[in-house]
Design a protein around this motif. Structure first.
Motif, short mmCIF file in Angstrom:
data_model
loop_
_atom_site.label_atom_id
_atom_site.label_comp_id
_atom_site.label_asym_id
_atom_site.label_seq_id
_atom_site.Cartn_x
_atom_site.Cartn_y
_atom_site.Cartn_z
N ARG A 47 -12.39 -31.84 49.10
CA ARG A 47 -11.97 -33.21 48.77
C ARG A 47 -10.85 -33.20 47.74
O ARG A 47 -9.86 -33.94 47.87
N GLU A 48 -10.98 -32.37 46.72
CA GLU A 48 -9.95 -32.30 45.70
C GLU A 48 -8.63 -31.79 46.26
O GLU A 48 -7.55 -32.28 45.89
N MET A 49 -8.70 -30.83 47.17
CA MET A 49 -7.47 -30.29 47.77
C MET A 49 -6.80 -31.34 48.64
O MET A 49 -5.55 -31.44 48.65
N ARG A 50 -7.59 -32.13 49.35
CA ARG A 50 -7.00 -33.21 50.15
C ARG A 50 -6.27 -34.21 49.26
O ARG A 50 -5.19 -34.70 49.59
N GLU A 51 -6.86 -34.52 48.11
CA GLU A 51 -6.24 -35.48 47.19
C GLU A 51 -4.96 -34.90 46.60
O GLU A 51 -3.96 -35.63 46.45
N ILE A 52 -4.96 -33.63 46.28
CA ILE A 52 -3.74 -32.98 45.78
C ILE A 52 -2.64 -33.05 46.83
O ILE A 52 -1.48 -33.37 46.53
N ASP A 53 -2.97 -32.75 48.06
CA ASP A 53 -1.99 -32.83 49.15
C ASP A 53 -1.47 -34.26 49.31
O ASP A 53 -0.27 -34.49 49.51
N ARG A 54 -2.39 -35.21 49.22
CA ARG A 54 -2.00 -36.63 49.39
C ARG A 54 -1.00 -37.04 48.31
O ARG A 54 0.03 -37.68 48.60
N ILE A 55 -1.28 -36.66 47.08
CA ILE A 55 -0.38 -37.03 45.98
C ILE A 55 0.98 -36.35 46.17
O ILE A 55 2.03 -36.97 45.96
N ALA A 56 0.97 -35.09 46.55
CA ALA A 56 2.23 -34.37 46.76
C ALA A 56 3.08 -35.05 47.82
O ALA A 56 4.30 -35.18 47.67
N ILE A 57 2.43 -35.49 48.89
CA ILE A 57 3.17 -36.09 50.01
C ILE A 57 3.54 -37.54 49.72
O ILE A 57 4.71 -37.94 49.86
N ASN A 58 2.58 -38.37 49.30
CA ASN A 58 2.79 -39.81 49.18
C ASN A 58 3.41 -40.24 47.86
O ASN A 58 4.15 -41.24 47.82
N GLU A 59 3.12 -39.53 46.78
CA GLU A 59 3.62 -39.96 45.47
C GLU A 59 4.81 -39.13 45.00
O GLU A 59 5.69 -39.66 44.31
N TYR A 60 4.84 -37.85 45.35
CA TYR A 60 5.97 -37.01 44.96
C TYR A 60 7.03 -36.91 46.05
O TYR A 60 8.11 -36.38 45.82
N GLY A 61 6.69 -37.36 47.25
CA GLY A 61 7.68 -37.39 48.32
C GLY A 61 7.95 -36.05 48.98
O GLY A 61 9.00 -35.86 49.60
N ILE A 62 7.01 -35.11 48.83
CA ILE A 62 7.19 -33.82 49.50
C ILE A 62 6.65 -33.95 50.91
O ILE A 62 5.45 -34.19 51.10
N PRO A 63 7.47 -33.83 51.93
CA PRO A 63 6.98 -33.99 53.30
C PRO A 63 5.86 -32.99 53.62
O PRO A 63 5.91 -31.82 53.18
N GLY A 64 4.89 -33.44 54.37
CA GLY A 64 3.81 -32.54 54.77
C GLY A 64 4.33 -31.33 55.53
O GLY A 64 3.78 -30.23 55.42
#
Length: 516
Positions: free
Chosen positions: A7-24
């Motif tokens: 769950r924590e890793m999913r949230e880290i990925d989400r923040i990286a993609i949605n808030e920092y703008g790093i494409p998946g």
């Protein structure tokens, strides 16, 4: 080193993609590239090597497609086996699958028996198999075609590299979800996962490396990740430093209340381990009838006789003597070989409530706390409890199997409820604190699965508290050094290794930590 749950890793990925703008797709590219760089370190050159990549329908499969492209670009011979149909692949994984199609790479949908025959033949002649079937988010049990694919991977008998986590291993608990890939190597992405260090999952991980995939460190720092992997550097930083002009009174006065008729060995090993862990003075208080035995066994340990029951265990009449002992001690360890006489049980509960120094509670003293864990909040200092899974089950009302099924969460919950430090022994040992922080140990081996090693741990933790470490640091360092001493002792062979071998290895373990 922090370890993230699924769950924590999913949230880290989400923040990286949605808030920092790093494409998946960028994170996926970085993940695949990191795996290929690791493959270069173990298989060199990659050119002309045969690789089979087994891909699932999710992002783990997408990582596999990136790996396939980079391997092909380096001249490797690559076949990708997709468990299912291409039409089911979406998102970033689809982007990378389409690239493979444009490169005219061999991507085989495994949907018919003929396709399964192709898998078997390719795996037989491959040099390396890449597991990109299931990621950390998988839930449920591995069945059907997925289980069949895992069986085929094992039957090939080849080098297996898992992407992020071996498919079928629960990322949080290490539980095997019906069936799992047994990897030779695992390249985990971003942060390690607890299940890679907890058995049985740790046995499926093989050699583990953690790959940086470009997630900003600020994202990880901003998460309240409370799982830690216990490493040498962290322990080295907290070990007590001995002054050149030190004397015995400066190195901790450790008291132990332990032993009973027929169980003098447990008391002896706890006391000996305390000495070997650096305690300056160790006093072992035992039932009167076995004092002479312990005095002979332990030349350097002071012994004190306690009032006893007719069964040869300590009685409540000894409480005054024990109270006097604790006043002159930096720490009290209680439990090894103590026995379970009702008078002894009552005495233990009174000691827990009234002791004026920090406590390390083990073995039969834990038995005395069954249904009485509420009294732990009355301790003068944060107590350290060291249960094995059976004792933990007794204290929580669970079976040992249930305890081992979710070691981190059960230890964490107990520590919070009891206001105590919980050292849940086993493979690997988990140290949990009332604030939810958890450490997973990385030292130790199967040779330690023998009587007395738990008693040794009690003495080691007590010795560290006696030398001025906080109970928090003493529990963490004690667990790591205990396992390290076991690893040193095991160099002479695991089978037949005894707890006394571990105790004798303590000075070497401490010397090695401080000097290397």
């Amino acid at each position: 080193m922090r370890a993230a749950t699924a769950r924590e890793m999913r949230e880290i990925d989400r923040i990286a993609i949605n808030e920092y703008g790093i494409p998946g797709a960028v994170l996926m590219e970085n993940a695949g590239g990191a795996v290929v760089r690791y493959l270069e370190s173990i298989i060199n050159p990659l050119a002309d090597q045969r690789f089979c990549i087994f891909a699932g329908k999710g992002n783990n499969g997408g990582d596999g497609y990136v790996i396939a492209r980079h391997l092909a670009n380096q001249g490797a011979k690559v076949k990708v086996f997709l468990l299912g149909e291409k039409a089911a692949i979406t998102g970033d994984a689809r982007i990378n699958l389409d690239i493979l199609d444009k490169m005219n790479m061999d991507v085989i949908e495994v949907v018919s028996e003929r396709d399964w025959d192709k898998v078997r033949v390719a795996a037989t002649f491959a040099d390396c198999l890449i597991d990109a079937l299931l990621g950390t988010g998988f839930r449920g049990d591995v069945t059907g075609d997925m289980a069949r694919m895992i069986d085929l991977i094992h039957a090939a008998g080849k080098l297996v590299v898992a992407v992020d986590i071996p498919s079928g291993v629960n990322a949080d608990t290490g539980k095997i979800c019906g069936k799992a890939v047994r990897a030779s190597h695992t390249v985990t992405l971003g942060l390690p996962k607890p299940g890679l260090f907890l058995y049985p999952g740790a046995d499926y991980t093989g050699e583990l490396t953690v790959a940086d995939i470009g997630i900003p460190t600020a994202i990880v720092a901003g998460q309240k990740i409370k799982q830690n992997i216990l490493m040498a550097a962290a322990v080295r930083a907290i070990l007590p430093q001995r002054s050149p002009d030190a004397h015995k009174g400066m190195n901790g006065r450790v008291a132990l209340v332990a032993g009973s008729r027929g169980l003098s060995g447990a008391a002896a090993m706890a006391a000996a381990a305390a000495l070997r862990a650096g305690a300056g003075l160790v006093t072992l208080a035992v039932p009167a009838e076995i004092q002479d035995i312990l005095a002979v066994k332990l030349t350097e340990v002071m012994t004190r006789a306690l009032a006893e029951t007719a069964s040869g265990t300590i009685s409540q009449k000894a409480l005054g003597e024990i109270a006097s002992l604790t006043k002159d001690s930096d720490v009290l360890a209680i439990g090894p070989g103590l026995g379970r006489h009702e008078d002894t049980v009552a005495a233990v509960r009174e000691i827990v409530k009234t002791a004026e120094c920090p406590l390390v509670i083990d073995a039969d003293a834990l038995y005395a706390l069954a249904n009485y864990t509420g009294i732990l909040t009355e301790c003068a200092a944060l107590p350290v409890l060291t249960p094995h899974p059976g004792e933990m089950g007794l204290l929580t009302g669970l079976s040992a199997e249930e305890v081992n099924g979710d070691r981190v969460q059960i230890a964490r919950q107990a520590a919070g409820e009891w206001g105590s430090i919980v050292v849940l022994k086993g493979a690997h040992t988990v140290v949990a604190f009332p604030d939810g922080e958890v450490y997973i140990n990385t030292t130790g081996n199967a040779g330690m699965a023998t009587g007395g090693t738990g008693d040794a741990l009690t003495g080691i933790i007590a010795a560290f508290v006696g030398q001025g470490m906080s109970s928090h640091d003493a529990a963490v360092a004690g667990v790591y050094i205990h396992g390290l001493a076991g690893d040193i002792a095991a160099q002479a062979g695991m089978v037949g290794m005894a707890a006394t071998d571990l105790i004798k290895a303590m000075p070497a373990a401490l010397y090695g930590m401080k000097n290397y």
